[in-house]
Write an enzyme that holds these catalytic residues in place. Sequence first.
Site, mmCIF file in Angstrom:
data_model
loop_
_atom_site.group_PDB
_atom_site.id
_atom_site.type_symbol
_atom_site.label_atom_id
_atom_site.label_comp_id
_atom_site.label_asym_id
_atom_site.label_seq_id
_atom_site.Cartn_x
_atom_site.Cartn_y
_atom_site.Cartn_z
ATOM 1 N N TYR A 89 48.928 54.565 -80.066
ATOM 2 C CA TYR A 89 48.066 54.016 -79.014
ATOM 3 C C TYR A 89 47.758 55.139 -78.027
ATOM 4 C CZ TYR A 89 45.725 49.984 -77.093
ATOM 5 O OH TYR A 89 44.759 49.090 -76.695
ATOM 6 N N HIS A 122 48.637 61.803 -74.213
ATOM 7 C CA HIS A 122 48.942 62.329 -75.544
ATOM 8 C C HIS A 122 47.974 63.460 -75.920
ATOM 9 C CE1 HIS A 122 50.343 58.006 -75.925
ATOM 10 N NE2 HIS A 122 51.439 58.661 -76.261
#
Lengths: 312, 312
Positions: free
Chosen positions: A47, A52
């Site tokens: 997700y 990230h």
Amino acid sequence: MIIVREVAQLRQAIAERRQLGTNRAKAEYGSAAIQQHTVGFVPTMGYLHEGHASLMQKARELSDTVVLSIFVNPIQFGPNEDLDSYPRDEARDLEVARREGVDIVFLPTVAEMYPQPTRTKIHVSALTERLCGASRPGHFDGVTTVVAKLFNMVNPDLAFFGMKDAQQVAVLQQMVTDLNMNVTIVPCPIVREADGLALSSRNVYLSAEQREQALVLSQSLRKVREVSEDAVQNSFTIGQIHQMVESTITSSPLADIDYIEILTFPGLEPILAEQRLSDVQEDIIVALAVKFGNTRLIDNIRLQKAEVLSHV
Amino acid sequence: MIIVREVAQLRQAIAERRQLGTNRAKAEYGSAAIQQHTVGFVPTMGYLHEGHASLMQKARELSDTVVLSIFVNPIQFGPNEDLDSYPRDEARDLEVARREGVDIVFLPTVAEMYPQPTRTKIHVSALTERLCGASRPGHFDGVTTVVAKLFNMVNPDLAFFGMKDAQQVAVLQQMVTDLNMNVTIVPCPIVREADGLALSSRNVYLSAEQREQALVLSQSLRKVREVSEDAVQNSFTIGQIHQMVESTITSSPLADIDYIEILTFPGLEPILAEQRLSDVQEDIIVALAVKFGNTRLIDNIRLQKAEVLSHV
């Protein structure tokens, strides 16, 4: 981009990349060149958001091969936590990985990671007893164990982790040092929305009202930063700073405080409430965990000793 | 033979051997050859005897580079155990290593292995709860932790362990499987004196009289082997076999039994006393720990299912 779901395929794909790199290095630098090829690893639970993405960008910058893993690790969730509802979106995650130039994505099933329930656990003491370790018993054993497994599969030179989970960074650094793992942990800065909210896969759980009020986390930490940078205010005591953070957060009626802690970093030792900020001789972390409804958010700020002192 | 005392030197020496081997393999097999060079590792606590020598021989046979470590690991000794008196003889150990064709000997100090007291421990559950795990609390956490450290330093393809510490083999195999360590554990047979006593560095502690009486260990296990190979006697129950071993050992007045256990191997699960030996559907281990004075000796025999069944 290579997508693999089995450990054996992962090892094979990485070996081929390393071999390729070593051959290229040999052609360029001659046969004296030992291990020129750098593998950078970004372990995630998927997700993927811009936090990230920033890890992948850093990995891309520093590595010849970038490996991303996406695995929602059951053994780091407690029995009453959000394992089943943890958000997943494989197709979108793969788009993000492609955009960021990832070379190999590892997407294992639970059965691939744990063919039998693991009898082996890695435990880091002391560092795991406070903060999220106190609120989430067993959580960090699950994290260190799965990260050790992934490290043994990928054998990375560099591994990238976000400082939003600052305790995780401290715990993993301790594990790597204690067990002589041949990998360098690269901590990366927290990425925030324009209004200050730290990015988290769990932010999708928030209602509009909770989302609005959750800004008290980053606001309280910004005040800490301002205090630390002010030549007068940095004589505030740790107790006064704690008080300031708490009153900012409790100004939100929906905020349910799990913890507010001011500790040394990376040792995560408590600091006396009477001590003045400017007198603390180590880096400091102010770390928060606050629930909005069922959604538990964390955030933190790290004050490096040099930053605080420069204003005394 | 290269002798190193620091982790960095060890990594360097192994990297050079691997590079050498890879270059040689490339010359012979062409550049498609990936990782031709095999590193075999024999971790020991020194005071080497023929049991250790047999591990080095097996390693020499199967590996391009043989690495031996000698380290008396403090964290696997209990507070009332023989850490300080554990026998040491570096000069003689190096002679044995040279004789067996070892390439690299790693002889670290405690400070090199543990620059700070380790906060990280590896724990294997279930398998460590019986046998020596019950008698020596914390022992196997010390073993798994130091072996993981050594594996991370050496990065071996093969690691050799004696079956005299059968529980150690089972525990380490579990760790390697659970943590996806990229190494193959090679268990090697127990080596015995001509009269049957299993070789152990601790045998030097025994008085002449204790040494004589300690033969009851191997004698009791030989009887178990005979029973398992006899088409009539292998209908004995596990309880009867336990009884037979116990009465053999108690025939020695100096023997102080710590445990006699008959378990599955490598699962180390108990077996019902009423069950007939020939009916057990798994490999079996009969494991002993017996004290003579302050010296605790262990021994065992493994009955492979196929061996027992062939006589039914």
